[in-house]
Design a protein around this motif. Structure first.
Motif, PDB file in Angstrom:
ATOM      1  N   ASP A  52      36.803  36.740  30.911  1.00 57.70           N
ATOM      2  CA  ASP A  52      37.530  36.173  32.047  1.00 57.70           C
ATOM      3  C   ASP A  52      37.139  36.850  33.354  1.00 57.70           C
ATOM      4  O   ASP A  52      37.055  36.197  34.406  1.00 57.70           O
ATOM      5  CB  ASP A  52      39.034  36.289  31.814  1.00 57.70           C
ATOM      6  CG  ASP A  52      39.544  35.292  30.785  1.00 57.70           C
ATOM      7  OD1 ASP A  52      38.858  34.282  30.561  1.00 57.70           O
ATOM      8  OD2 ASP A  52      40.615  35.521  30.201  1.00 57.70           O
ATOM      9  N   ARG A  53      36.897  38.152  33.312  1.00 51.44           N
ATOM     10  CA  ARG A  53      36.436  38.828  34.532  1.00 51.44           C
ATOM     11  C   ARG A  53      35.138  38.195  35.029  1.00 51.44           C
ATOM     12  O   ARG A  53      34.964  37.937  36.223  1.00 51.44           O
ATOM     13  CB  ARG A  53      36.211  40.319  34.266  1.00 51.44           C
ATOM     14  CG  ARG A  53      37.461  41.118  33.980  1.00 51.44           C
ATOM     15  CD  ARG A  53      37.103  42.594  33.811  1.00 51.44           C
ATOM     16  NE  ARG A  53      38.166  43.278  33.085  1.00 51.44           N
ATOM     17  CZ  ARG A  53      38.034  43.859  31.905  1.00 51.44           C
ATOM     18  NH1 ARG A  53      36.859  43.878  31.294  1.00 51.44           N
ATOM     19  NH2 ARG A  53      39.060  44.452  31.333  1.00 51.44           N
ATOM     20  N   ARG A  54      34.232  37.966  34.110  1.00 50.74           N
ATOM     21  CA  ARG A  54      32.930  37.415  34.496  1.00 50.74           C
ATOM     22  C   ARG A  54      33.056  35.978  35.000  1.00 50.74           C
ATOM     23  O   ARG A  54      32.301  35.553  35.883  1.00 50.74           O
ATOM     24  CB  ARG A  54      31.947  37.510  33.331  1.00 50.74           C
ATOM     25  CG  ARG A  54      31.574  38.957  33.013  1.00 50.74           C
ATOM     26  CD  ARG A  54      30.440  39.077  32.023  1.00 50.74           C
ATOM     27  NE  ARG A  54      30.116  40.481  31.799  1.00 50.74           N
ATOM     28  CZ  ARG A  54      29.325  41.211  32.585  1.00 50.74           C
ATOM     29  NH1 ARG A  54      28.780  40.640  33.655  1.00 50.74           N
ATOM     30  NH2 ARG A  54      29.073  42.472  32.319  1.00 50.74           N
ATOM     31  N   LYS A  55      33.990  35.239  34.468  1.00 46.73           N
ATOM     32  CA  LYS A  55      34.218  33.875  34.964  1.00 46.73           C
ATOM     33  C   LYS A  55      34.655  33.914  36.428  1.00 46.73           C
ATOM     34  O   LYS A  55      34.181  33.120  37.256  1.00 46.73           O
ATOM     35  CB  LYS A  55      35.280  33.181  34.121  1.00 46.73           C
ATOM     36  CG  LYS A  55      34.801  32.723  32.748  1.00 46.73           C
ATOM     37  CD  LYS A  55      35.934  32.039  31.980  1.00 46.73           C
ATOM     38  CE  LYS A  55      35.474  31.590  30.596  1.00 46.73           C
ATOM     39  NZ  LYS A  55      36.591  30.973  29.828  1.00 46.73           N
ATOM     40  N   ILE A  56      35.563  34.831  36.756  1.00 45.11           N
ATOM     41  CA  ILE A  56      36.038  34.921  38.138  1.00 45.11           C
ATOM     42  C   ILE A  56      34.927  35.402  39.057  1.00 45.11           C
ATOM     43  O   ILE A  56      34.738  34.857  40.165  1.00 45.11           O
ATOM     44  CB  ILE A  56      37.271  35.842  38.226  1.00 45.11           C
ATOM     45  CG1 ILE A  56      38.455  35.197  37.509  1.00 45.11           C
ATOM     46  CG2 ILE A  56      37.618  36.141  39.683  1.00 45.11           C
ATOM     47  CD1 ILE A  56      39.695  36.069  37.449  1.00 45.11           C
ATOM     48  N   VAL A  57      34.165  36.413  38.621  1.00 43.99           N
ATOM     49  CA  VAL A  57      33.047  36.894  39.432  1.00 43.99           C
ATOM     50  C   VAL A  57      32.084  35.748  39.714  1.00 43.99           C
ATOM     51  O   VAL A  57      31.601  35.584  40.841  1.00 43.99           O
ATOM     52  CB  VAL A  57      32.331  38.064  38.728  1.00 43.99           C
ATOM     53  CG1 VAL A  57      30.987  38.366  39.395  1.00 43.99           C
ATOM     54  CG2 VAL A  57      33.213  39.313  38.743  1.00 43.99           C
ATOM     55  N   ASP A  58      31.817  34.941  38.712  1.00 42.75           N
ATOM     56  CA  ASP A  58      30.908  33.810  38.896  1.00 42.75           C
ATOM     57  C   ASP A  58      31.489  32.786  39.870  1.00 42.75           C
ATOM     58  O   ASP A  58      30.760  32.205  40.685  1.00 42.75           O
ATOM     59  CB  ASP A  58      30.622  33.147  37.544  1.00 42.75           C
ATOM     60  CG  ASP A  58      29.544  32.082  37.648  1.00 42.75           C
ATOM     61  OD1 ASP A  58      28.433  32.400  38.095  1.00 42.75           O
ATOM     62  OD2 ASP A  58      29.829  30.927  37.293  1.00 42.75           O
ATOM     63  N   MET A  59      32.788  32.568  39.806  1.00 43.92           N
ATOM     64  CA  MET A  59      33.416  31.606  40.715  1.00 43.92           C
ATOM     65  C   MET A  59      33.427  32.093  42.159  1.00 43.92           C
ATOM     66  O   MET A  59      33.506  31.290  43.091  1.00 43.92           O
ATOM     67  CB  MET A  59      34.837  31.290  40.256  1.00 43.92           C
ATOM     68  CG  MET A  59      34.906  30.492  38.973  1.00 43.92           C
ATOM     69  SD  MET A  59      36.591  30.026  38.517  1.00 43.92           S
ATOM     70  CE  MET A  59      36.946  28.772  39.758  1.00 43.92           C
ATOM     71  N   VAL A  60      33.343  33.392  42.353  1.00 48.34           N
ATOM     72  CA  VAL A  60      33.323  33.945  43.710  1.00 48.34           C
ATOM     73  C   VAL A  60      31.893  34.063  44.239  1.00 48.34           C
ATOM     74  O   VAL A  60      31.607  33.676  45.375  1.00 48.34           O
ATOM     75  CB  VAL A  60      34.018  35.316  43.748  1.00 48.34           C
ATOM     76  CG1 VAL A  60      33.893  35.955  45.141  1.00 48.34           C
ATOM     77  CG2 VAL A  60      35.488  35.179  43.377  1.00 48.34           C
TER      78      VAL A  60
END
Length: 465
Positions: A52-60
């Protein structure tokens, strides 16, 4: 004139200012008075799975995300506990540093880069006259200690973490002397870290920190003037004048910074998008850029994008970083006074993408680093237009149309582009459209006619330019 439509214009051949990009801010340690007993992670990454951390980083930072170009990182007061003591830059910053490292990787994987500004949130207790955390006044005998505190943190981020820190900012709303008791103490646990920074102290520290950075071999890291609550205070409370009148500080200033919070109601929190302070300094230093280093997500709606329009076209800034984009509500004592965000993290480890993300994406994708802000107009105060010219970057000419009112037809005259058509994406307030593709508009007689639904933000990208 067609009286059935709003008359608007975008002229890509008329640049107003260079654009450095839109940014993001991960806030970790912001309020706790005893980190050992009450550690704080306001951004909430400590609760999330790695996936989930990586999903948010990717979305930013990712290609399909915001493509954020600027990152703000706070320096909290817990990195040194006593004079001459060792520095601990790791304990209170684990997830903020993770966010920065992974964000940098993601941006560079997409052929882009990241510029980092780090801001002093507040100094260690021993540096204040009051001798307590969040004491109001800097102890004059501790000036050099504070300079070293800033410089050592920058060196750590650059050399240990490999992060491209470009600017160090002296304070975070340090102009507001009314946030302390008469004895200089803090009477509300809901206050985040701070120190009172009178204008003359700001001017003095621009020089002191700049000199120490150079001595440390960090000559390419610039010093900013700190961050007042809004551009009205930056000028009217004397901060622009203090820097302008100090020749050494003025020559060493690397970037003009302030928060860009807006309030149009006269009173204690009044703050307009005012360029007067920026203009004073640019008369003397035309090369200076200006950034908004915090601003509200407000109601995460079309009006919030109008606030960005005000900072860009009225305050004349070159970059914008909103306040904490990822929020864990239970971690802010008393509730965040600016509770809008792009993401919310819940205590059970779940998270959600909020409406603010999609509205923000409408502008971040349009205004990428190296582009120029261009001249726009609209003959209706419920319509705002933001324009960004490619300026020989790989990014297409783009403009963003904000409709604060009812459904309206807008006739946009397009100048200064080779494009014959624009592809559009839209976000609306009911959540049905979230940066959704809505089609391509051909330019006919240099005009694009668009029926803008009420409460929407629409971004148009030039095809083939």
């Amino acid at each position: 004139m067609d009286f059935t439509a709003v008359r608007a214009e975008v002229d890509f051949s008329r640049p107003l200012q260079h654009w450095d990009g839109f940014g993001f801010n991960y806030v970790e340690t912001a309020q706790t008075r005893d980190y050992a007993q009450s550690p704080q992670d306001y951004g909430g990454f400590s609760l999330l799975s790695e996936e989930d951390r990586r999903k948010i980083v990717d979305m930013v930072f990712g290609d399909d995300g915001l493509r954020a170009a600027i990152l703000k990182m706070f320096l909290d007061p817990f990195h040194q506990s006593e004079p001459g003591g060792s520095y601990d830059h790791a304990t209170t910053t684990q997830w903020m540093r993770y966010f920065a490292r992974e964000g940098l990787k993601k941006a560079r994987a997409g052929g882009r880069d990241l510029v980092i500004i780090t801001t002093l949130y507040g100094p260690p207790a021993y540096m204040t006259r009051q001798g307590v955390l969040r004491g109001r006044d800097l102890d004059p005998s501790r000036k050099h200690d504070l300079v070293l505190y800033l410089v050592n943190w920058v060196r750590y981020l650059r050399e240990t973490e490999g992060l491209p820190v470009r600017y160090v900012s002296l304070h975070n709303e340090g102009e507001d002397w009314m946030r302390w008791t008469q004895t200089g103490l803090t009477d509300r646990p809901s206050h985040d870290y701070n120190l009172f920074w009178p204008p003359e102290q700001v001017a003095e520290f621009i020089t002191l920190v700049s000199e120490e950075l150079s001595a440390a071999g960090l000559r390419d890291v610039g010093v900013t003037c700190g961050e007042t609550t809004n551009w009205y205070r930056f000028d009217t409370w004397g901060y622009a004048d203090a820097v302008a009148d100090d020749e050494e500080a003025r020559s060493r200033l690397a970037l003009i910074t302030s928060h860009g919070f807006y309030s149009g109601t006269y009173g204690r929190w009044f703050g307009e998008h005012k360029s007067a302070g920026i203009d004073k300094l640019r008369v003397l230093r035309p090369d200076l850029h200006a950034w908004v280093t915090s601003t509200s997500w407000s109601q995460m709606d079309a009006r919030n994008i109008k606030e960005h329009h005000g900072n860009i076209y009225t305050a004349k800034v070159n970059g914008i970083i909103p306040w904490a984009g990822i929020q864990r509500p239970t971690q802010w004592v008393g509730g965040d006074p600016n509770p809008g965000s792009a993401f919310t993290v819940h205590e059970d480890g779940s998270w959600e993408v909020r409406r603010g993300y999609w509205f923000y994406k409408q502008v971040t994708r349009a205004g990428q680093p190296g582009m120029t802000v261009v001249r726009t107009s609209a003959m209706d105060s419920e319509i705002a237009v933001l324009g960004f010219a490619s300026n020989d970057t790989p990014n297409p000419d783009a403009f963003v149309l904000v409709n604060l009112g009812r459904n309206k037809r807008v006739r946009v005259r397009i100048k200064g582009t080779r494009a014959a058509a624009f592809t559009a994406f839209r976000t609306n307030e009911d959540g049905a459209e979230r940066y959704s593709p809505i089609g391509t508009w051909n330019i006919d007689a240099n005009t694009l006619v668009y029926d803008a639904p009420g409460g929407t933000v629409t971004t148009f990208f030039a095809e083939g330019n």
